[in-house]
Design a protein around this motif. Structure first.
Motif, PDB file in Angstrom:
ATOM      1  N   GLY A 376      14.080 -26.795 135.682  1.00 17.05           N
ATOM      2  CA  GLY A 376      13.239 -27.595 136.588  1.00 17.05           C
ATOM      3  C   GLY A 376      12.470 -28.674 135.853  1.00 17.05           C
ATOM      4  O   GLY A 376      12.258 -28.592 134.632  1.00 17.05           O
ATOM      5  N   PRO A 377      12.049 -29.698 136.574  1.00 16.60           N
ATOM      6  CA  PRO A 377      11.326 -30.813 135.928  1.00 16.60           C
ATOM      7  C   PRO A 377       9.971 -30.417 135.370  1.00 16.60           C
ATOM      8  O   PRO A 377       9.423 -31.120 134.515  1.00 16.60           O
ATOM      9  N   GLU A 378       9.423 -29.300 135.843  1.00 10.42           N
ATOM     10  CA  GLU A 378       8.111 -28.897 135.336  1.00 10.42           C
ATOM     11  C   GLU A 378       8.185 -28.314 133.931  1.00 10.42           C
ATOM     12  O   GLU A 378       7.149 -28.120 133.284  1.00 10.42           O
ATOM     13  N   HIS A 379       9.403 -28.005 133.464  1.00 10.51           N
ATOM     14  CA  HIS A 379       9.577 -27.483 132.108  1.00 10.51           C
ATOM     15  C   HIS A 379      10.044 -28.602 131.180  1.00 10.51           C
ATOM     16  O   HIS A 379      10.591 -29.620 131.609  1.00 10.51           O
ATOM     17  N   GLY A 380       9.823 -28.410 129.913  1.00 10.50           N
ATOM     18  CA  GLY A 380      10.226 -29.418 128.944  1.00 10.50           C
ATOM     19  C   GLY A 380      11.726 -29.440 128.725  1.00 10.50           C
ATOM     20  O   GLY A 380      12.479 -28.590 129.232  1.00 10.50           O
ATOM     21  N   LEU A 381      12.158 -30.419 127.924  1.00 19.50           N
ATOM     22  CA  LEU A 381      13.580 -30.580 127.653  1.00 19.50           C
ATOM     23  C   LEU A 381      14.151 -29.371 126.911  1.00 19.50           C
ATOM     24  O   LEU A 381      15.249 -28.896 127.223  1.00 19.50           O
ATOM     25  N   ALA A 382      13.386 -28.874 125.919  1.00 21.66           N
ATOM     26  CA  ALA A 382      13.878 -27.736 125.142  1.00 21.66           C
ATOM     27  C   ALA A 382      14.038 -26.500 126.020  1.00 21.66           C
ATOM     28  O   ALA A 382      15.019 -25.759 125.905  1.00 21.66           O
ATOM     29  N   ARG A 383      13.073 -26.256 126.927  1.00 23.53           N
ATOM     30  CA  ARG A 383      13.157 -25.090 127.805  1.00 23.53           C
ATOM     31  C   ARG A 383      14.353 -25.205 128.753  1.00 23.53           C
ATOM     32  O   ARG A 383      15.077 -24.227 128.995  1.00 23.53           O
ATOM     33  N   ASN A 384      14.575 -26.384 129.298  1.00 21.43           N
ATOM     34  CA  ASN A 384      15.724 -26.596 130.175  1.00 21.43           C
ATOM     35  C   ASN A 384      17.041 -26.416 129.425  1.00 21.43           C
ATOM     36  O   ASN A 384      18.004 -25.854 129.964  1.00 21.43           O
ATOM     37  N   ALA A 385      17.092 -26.899 128.177  1.00 18.35           N
ATOM     38  CA  ALA A 385      18.320 -26.764 127.386  1.00 18.35           C
ATOM     39  C   ALA A 385      18.616 -25.305 127.097  1.00 18.35           C
ATOM     40  O   ALA A 385      19.766 -24.847 127.205  1.00 18.35           O
ATOM     41  N   ASP A 386      17.573 -24.528 126.734  1.00 17.62           N
ATOM     42  CA  ASP A 386      17.773 -23.105 126.467  1.00 17.62           C
ATOM     43  C   ASP A 386      18.244 -22.372 127.720  1.00 17.62           C
ATOM     44  O   ASP A 386      19.154 -21.539 127.672  1.00 17.62           O
TER      45      ASP A 386
END
Length: 417
Positions: A376-386
């Motif tokens: 989701g957009p509320e999470h950072g790029l690293a969290r979305n990638a993981d």
């Protein structure tokens, strides 16, 4: 209802002569293994059956074959029915002057890999080299116990997605190399072989069908069965030797240690012979069983049915055999092996399914739910990638298992119709 296929079959009478396809024959204890490598079809025959195949292959008619067998053994044989059975197996090329329809053989993997190109895979020196490499690695680990891998070696990067994706890539590469070793050694023995995905209980596996290797000499058979394990041990031994000059804590050391552990992880699975692993085929070969898994499963089902019944009050006649005991028809050496294996089969299967229900499914569900919540957009790029890496890798494996299981189930249903 008229059977058109049966009407099209050439008539077999006492004067009929047949021409057989190229068949391989090997003696195994009191029986003979006869088969056709191109179709990966083989059958175990008594000595009289192997002799009948020999006589028919020499051009003897049905009647002459029967007379010869009667003269040699003193018994009568239904050679006409025997020829019909050989025809059903695809061993007969012509009956009289009429060709027998030959079904398309199973497609082999990497057909360009010719036996003469990989003949060195069966060289007697190769197991010696593997043994020397393994011994050298064991000596290094004995002198440098700090090189013994642990689970922390897999966490070589602080980024979970990198660890997961690199581990999946390395694991599947090693798995492909493992199965390729089976294919190469079988091909060197003249067996086509076919690699494909399959399932073993809750495990998604890549498997190589090397049916027909049963016709090869024992050394070639065992080499084909153990070649995958030998490759894993060779890779692991090489990595141990490569780890020796590297400094602990460097990226190179962490990567080599992670690769070492990944090359060793499949080996405990090979001990699960109840899932028909490589060691299962070694065990089946050494015990002289034709179908250790199938016979063991049939005997386990028989014992389960007996367990659910009320015990008989009348004593049984000494020496009598229960008519519904599937192991009773087996030779004594097979009967003992099948009954022991059925215990391993039941206990191992129950343990695996229990572990799946208690550990694997809850962990997979928790990881997938956590990954879905991390998108989701509320999470950072690293969290979305993981999160995406977990969903793609873990979710993809589970979907692939379901698709493979369903494909094999439908194929099995079609064969039993």
């Amino acid at each position: 209802m008229t059977d058109t296929a049966a009407d099209d079959q050439p008539r077999i009478d006492p004067s009929t002569r047949v021409r057989l396809h190229d068949l391989a024959v090997r003696r195994d204890r009191d029986e003979w293994i006869v088969g056709r490598l191109s179709t990966r079809t083989f059958v175990a025959l008594p000595a009289a059956g192997a002799r009948a195949v020999e006589l028919l292959g020499e051009g003897c008619s049905v009647a002459r074959t029967a007379r010869t067998l009667r003269a040699e053994t003193g018994e009568d044989f239904e050679v006409t029915e025997f020829v019909g059975d050989l025809t059903a197996l695809g061993f007969v090329a012509r009956i009289g002057d009429r060709p027998v329809p030959d079904p398309t053989p199973p497609r082999a993997s990497l057909p360009w890999l010719r036996p003469h190109r990989v003949r060195l895979a069966l060289h007697p020196a190769l197991p010696v080299l593997v043994g020397v490499l393994l011994t050298a690695a064991v000596v290094v680990l004995f002198r440098r116990p700090d090189l013994v891998p642990g689970y922390r070696d897999l966490l070589w990067s602080p980024h979970g997605s990198v660890v997961l994706l690199s581990g999946a890539a390395a694991g599947w590469t090693l798995l492909l190399a493992h199965e390729l070793a089976h294919l190469v050694t079988a091909r060197a023995a003249g067996v086509p072989g076919r690699m494909r995905l399959g399932t073993r209980l809750q495990f998604l596996v890549m498997q190589t069908d090397i049916s027909g290797i049963e016709l090869a000499p024992r050394r070639h058979r065992l080499t084909a069965y153990l070649s995958g394990i030998a490759l894993n041990l060779s890779v692991a031994s090489s990595l141990v030797l490569a780890l020796t000059p590297t400094d602990t804590g460097t990226t190179a050391h962490r990567l080599l240690a992670a690769a070492l552990l990944l090359s060793l992880l499949p080996l405990p699975f090979q001990c699960m012979v109840f899932t028909r692993t490589d060691l299962y085929f070694v065990l089946q070969d050494l015990t002289g069983c034709r179908d250790l898994y199938g016979d063991g499963l049939a005997y386990a089902r028989y014992r389960w049915r007996r367990l659910l019944r009320v015990p008989r009050v009348r004593p049984r006649t000494p020496g009598a055999t229960r008519a519904d005991d599937p192991s009773a028809r087996l030779p004594p050496h097979e009967r003992r092996a099948v009954r022991l294996y059925s215990v391993v089969l039941v206990v191992g299967t129950a343990a695996c399914l229990t572990f799946m229900a208690v550990v694997t499914i809850p962990v997979d569900v928790a990881l997938l739910v956590r990954a879905a919540r991390g998108l989701g957009p509320e999470h950072g790029l690293a969290r979305n990638a993981d999160a995406a890496a977990v969903l793609v890798t873990l979710g993809g494996v589970n979907v692939l298992w379901l698709v493979t299981w369903w494909r094999d189930r439908r194929a099995a249903d079609r064969r039993t119709r």
